[in-house]
Design an enzyme around this catalytic site. Sequence first.
Site, short mmCIF file in Angstrom:
data_model
loop_
_atom_site.label_atom_id
_atom_site.label_comp_id
_atom_site.label_asym_id
_atom_site.label_seq_id
_atom_site.Cartn_x
_atom_site.Cartn_y
_atom_site.Cartn_z
N GLY A 147 0.70 -1.15 0.07
CA GLY A 147 -0.15 -0.07 -0.11
C GLY A 147 0.96 1.29 0.02
CB CYS A 148 0.06 4.97 -0.99
SG CYS A 148 -1.56 5.15 -0.28
CE1 TYR A 149 -1.08 8.53 4.39
CE2 TYR A 149 -3.22 6.99 4.35
CZ TYR A 149 -2.38 8.38 4.19
OH TYR A 149 -3.12 9.44 4.42
CB THR A 150 2.17 -0.16 3.83
OG1 THR A 150 1.76 -0.27 2.57
CG2 THR A 150 0.88 -0.16 4.57
CB THR A 151 5.26 2.01 -0.17
OG1 THR A 151 4.42 0.77 -0.66
CG2 THR A 151 6.54 2.19 -0.83
#
Length: 344
Positions: A147-151
């Site tokens: 995911g975006c935040y997770t990356t």
Amino acid sequence: MKVSIIGASGYAGEELLRLLHRHPKAEIVHITSEHYAGTSISARYPHLTHIYENPLESMEKIHLIAAGSDVLFIALPHGHAMQIAAQLEGYPLRIFDLGADYRFADVSVYETWYHAVHTDPQADRVYGLPELYRERIRTAHIIGNAGCYTTASILALAPLVRAHLIQPDSIWINAVSGVSGAGRTAKESTHFPELYDSFTAYGAVSHRHTPEIEQALSEQYGATITVSFTPHLAPMSRGILVTCYAALLDGVDGDAVDSVFPHAYGDEYFIRLRGRGAYPATKYVRGTNYCDIAWHIDPRTHRVIVFAAIDNLVKGAAGQAIQNMNIAFGLDERMGLDLVPMYP
């Protein structure tokens, strides 16, 4: 490689098209949209006129689409990819899910946070964060794109966690995203008058990227890590900036922190280390697959603060999916992604 995109009319699907246009080894063969089937993609996105005039198809004939594809990108909300991929077991193609269905090793975590039954729990899949899981990505049938935040959050913290420099129960993450992360469907919270000239938090203690961050950091650490994660929405279209806080262990100094980031990422093309004392900005990575990282040491509180900036639609979605595709097919990871950031 013959490439098909399921869900091409959303922001992530459009971004896949934009990036794959300059990929020398990729040929777009099928693009789908259930709502806009029968129309040209350029009617949905006029900026693609004379670049892509492909008709959007329905995925009703998914078996025909799969039979004519080497690569299948699924750019749909959670719950759809596992239904599609389960039908395609045995097809000689690689599947890259930009949603959440294949991100978790333990499907019960998915079911708890996404409030849905996972219908393909035995699938041969890996977590698609290239800088940490490159070797697994090379051979997996299904890659669950991070995911975006997770990356941004995982890449910011992984070197410190892996080296056991921080207290594992002290991690706080504040993350800010542009509104494109919410997709193209209109809703009140992303309506222009509601969003403009405002800044707000949302999803505190309940955001679905929290367990994804914890999964990766726990694996890097070798034991369970729990984080506090709070996302925010900013009045911009693209970009994510995360600010991560953690308490340093006794005896850990700035030199130790300075050394772990080059050790972890010195050979990673898409991670640009800005060093101690710098401030990454979303503008510096806009439109690219880069992740810019910097860190500060607070001697008064004995804490480390790590910043990471990415473009949520590229490194946080489509670009990372293409990077994963390049790895899976033994290509140079930079292929189709060696882009100069758009500035200003």
